[in-house]
Scaffold this active site. Structure first.
Site, PDB file in Angstrom:
ATOM      1  N   THR A  80       0.716  -1.134  -0.011  1.00 36.46           N
ATOM      2  CA  THR A  80       0.023   0.157   0.011  1.00 36.46           C
ATOM      3  C   THR A  80       0.972   0.970  -0.024  1.00 36.46           C
ATOM      4  OG1 THR A  80      -0.321  -0.237   2.359  1.00 36.46           O
ATOM      5  CG2 THR A  80      -2.224  -1.035   1.333  1.00 36.46           C
ATOM      6  N   TYR A 100      -9.397  -5.986  11.982  1.00 39.24           N
ATOM      7  CA  TYR A 100      -8.147  -4.909  11.791  1.00 39.24           C
ATOM      8  C   TYR A 100      -7.876  -4.361  13.459  1.00 39.24           C
ATOM      9  CZ  TYR A 100      -5.811  -0.364  11.880  1.00 39.24           C
ATOM     10  OH  TYR A 100      -4.806   0.535  11.949  1.00 39.24           O
ATOM     11  N   LYS A 116      -4.365  -5.317  15.399  1.00 43.20           N
ATOM     12  CA  LYS A 116      -3.515  -4.251  15.956  1.00 43.20           C
ATOM     13  C   LYS A 116      -3.170  -4.510  17.376  1.00 43.20           C
ATOM     14  CE  LYS A 116      -1.610  -1.498  13.766  1.00 43.20           C
ATOM     15  NZ  LYS A 116      -0.275  -1.492  13.057  1.00 43.20           N
ATOM     16  N   ARG A 175     -22.820   3.154   9.769  1.00 41.89           N
ATOM     17  CA  ARG A 175     -22.136   1.596   9.678  1.00 41.89           C
ATOM     18  C   ARG A 175     -22.151   0.970  11.172  1.00 41.89           C
ATOM     19  NH1 ARG A 175     -18.901   3.742   5.091  1.00 41.89           N
ATOM     20  NH2 ARG A 175     -17.387   4.488   6.514  1.00 41.89           N
TER      21      ARG A 175
HETATM   22  N1  UDP Z   1     -16.857   8.638   6.898  1.00 38.95           N
HETATM   23  C1  UDP Z   1     -17.774   9.314   5.943  1.00 38.95           C
HETATM   24  N2  UDP Z   1     -17.782   9.022   4.595  1.00 38.95           N
HETATM   25  C2  UDP Z   1     -17.008   7.969   4.003  1.00 38.95           C
HETATM   26  C3  UDP Z   1     -16.054   7.588   4.548  1.00 38.95           C
HETATM   27  C4  UDP Z   1     -15.980   7.829   6.254  1.00 38.95           C
HETATM   28  O1  UDP Z   1     -18.585  10.007   6.197  1.00 38.95           O
HETATM   29  O2  UDP Z   1     -17.129   7.907   2.806  1.00 38.95           O
HETATM   30  C5  UDP Z   1     -16.773   9.085   8.201  1.00 38.95           C
HETATM   31  C6  UDP Z   1     -16.997   7.905   8.966  1.00 38.95           C
HETATM   32  O3  UDP Z   1     -18.323   7.519   9.270  1.00 38.95           O
HETATM   33  C7  UDP Z   1     -16.433   8.241  10.354  1.00 38.95           C
HETATM   34  C8  UDP Z   1     -15.413   9.333   9.882  1.00 38.95           C
HETATM   35  O4  UDP Z   1     -15.607   9.639   8.633  1.00 38.95           O
HETATM   36  O5  UDP Z   1     -17.194   8.808  11.267  1.00 38.95           O
HETATM   37  C9  UDP Z   1     -14.123   8.579   9.916  1.00 38.95           C
HETATM   38  O6  UDP Z   1     -13.960   7.480   9.247  1.00 38.95           O
HETATM   39  P1  UDP Z   1     -12.509   6.836   9.053  1.00 38.95           P
HETATM   40  O7  UDP Z   1     -12.943   5.411   8.120  1.00 38.95           O
HETATM   41  O8  UDP Z   1     -11.559   7.532   8.381  1.00 38.95           O
HETATM   42  O9  UDP Z   1     -12.017   6.600  10.346  1.00 38.95           O
HETATM   43  P2  UDP Z   1     -12.700   5.571  11.707  1.00 38.95           P
HETATM   44  O10 UDP Z   1     -14.204   5.538  11.375  1.00 38.95           O
HETATM   45  O11 UDP Z   1     -11.930   4.484  11.538  1.00 38.95           O
HETATM   46  O12 UDP Z   1     -12.525   6.319  13.000  1.00 38.95           O
END
Ligand code: UDP
Length: 327
Positions: A35, A144, A148, A264
């Site tokens: 990646t 994941y 980790k 989600r």
């Molecule tokens: N998110 C969003 N649209 C997207 C992808 C992510 O609104 O297409 C939101 C997601 O629901 C989360 C935030 O952005 O609240 C951060 O997501 P990311 O996957 O970067 O990190 P994580 O959820 O693992 O903290």
């Protein structure tokens, strides 16, 4: 000083390498480029030739010989993102757990001065304590996060049994230049920046009021260095901004239209690091504000020109297993 950075061609790794160069370290990068991008290193090397790049897989390659004479090991090589970890758990175990054990062993047998591990705030799952301290309950929501966290336990165990000086950094939503621009659906910044470049609406999850502790990557690089230089061992530190920002605020700063996509399962409504421990022990503080960080990203937006463009439909398709298994 000589440092070895696994995953040094990746997003956070390349910023750490850049920082180490600024500290006159000789740097060895081990990266399988699954990646990461060799171009990330070209961008930061400039006219310095004190970075050696080794293309190797930490989980299977013959890596131990590169640890000769190394002072600090920074272990960032890993597979990230939730969806592929659900679909390919063995691959994640291999990269994130086996890979970590092999790097630990190489570090131990070469008597390195410090081993810094990259852990994830995803270990807190849906936290009941905000801001979340390092002592909060571990709640693993997906493979994941699991891999980790197991990696972190190996690291602390190597510290305890073999007296290898170790520190684990639990990173909160790192963002900045060179964040993921290829491969699987993942961190929000790569997704949104590609959408902005193509004048497509931002795919906002839920109602966009969920918040994240977005932490700027150069601040994170400084945290690695502070952890390596410190006398601390066997410690875990949160690395976050200590502030939390909504997705709607991010959209406002980026500027553009949005569409809403379903919330989600397993995603927290808020992530917020309690950073009092790292301030106290390492005297580290975040320096870049969210507004400054996002402005810098917008100045560098061309980097995401080749990044995959995700849409409402393609996200629904790629996240099917997410809803299926975590729902
Ligand atoms: N998110 C969003 N649209 C997207 C992808 C992510 O609104 O297409 C939101 C997601 O629901 C989360 C935030 O952005 O609240 C951060 O997501 P990311 O996957 O970067 O990190 P994580 O959820 O693992 O903290």
């Amino acid at each position: 000083m000589k440092s070895l950075v696994t995953g040094g061609a990746g997003f956070i790794g390349s910023h750490l390498v850049e920082y180490l160069i600024s500290k006159d370290h000789e740097v060895i990068v081990i990266d399988n480029l699954s990646t990461g991008r060799a171009q990330n290193l070209d961008l930061i090397r400039g006219n310095k030739n004190n970075v050696r790049f080794v293309r190797a897989d930490v989980a299977s390659g013959d890596i131990a010989r590169y640890f000769e004479g190394v002072d600090y090991v920074f272990h960032l090589a890993a597979l990230a993102d939730v969806v592929p970890s659900i679909q390919n758990p063995l691959e994640y175990h291999r990269a994130n757990v086996d890979g970590t054990v092999r790097v630990l062993e190489a570090a131990r047998t070469h008597h390195v001065k410090k081993f810094i591990y990259t852990a994830s705030s995803s270990c807190y799952g849906l936290p009941s304590l905000l801001p979340t301290p390092e002592t909060a309950e571990i709640r693993l929501e997906h493979p994941y996060a699991l891999t980790k966290h197991i990696g972190e336990q190996y690291v602390l165990h190597w510290g305890k049994i073999y007296h290898l000086p170790v520190v684990s950094l639990r990173l909160f939503n790192v963002y900045g230049p060179r964040s993921a621009s290829a491969g699987s659906y993942g961190a929000v910044f790569g997704v949104f920046l590609a959408q902005k470049l193509h004048n497509k609406p931002f795919t906002v999850v839920g109602d966009g009021t969920q918040t994240r502790d977005f932490t700027y990557v150069t601040d994170v690089a400084r945290a690695y260095y502070a952890a390596a230089e410190s006398g601390c061992s066997g410690e875990i530190f949160n690395v976050g901004s200590g502030k939390t920002y909504s997705i709607n605020r991010l959209v406002e700063l980026l500027g553009g239209d949005k569409v809403y996509i379903p919330k989600r399962p397993g995603e927290p409504d808020c992530s917020l690091a309690d950073i009092s421990k790292i301030i106290k022990y390492l005297n580290w503080r975040p320096a870049v504000t969210f507004e400054q960080g996002v402005a810098t990203l917008l100045e560098n937006i061309d980097y995401w020109r080749e990044a995959p463009l995700w849409t409402e439909d393609s996200i629904a398709e790629i996240t099917r297993d997410w809803f299926r298994y975590l729902g």
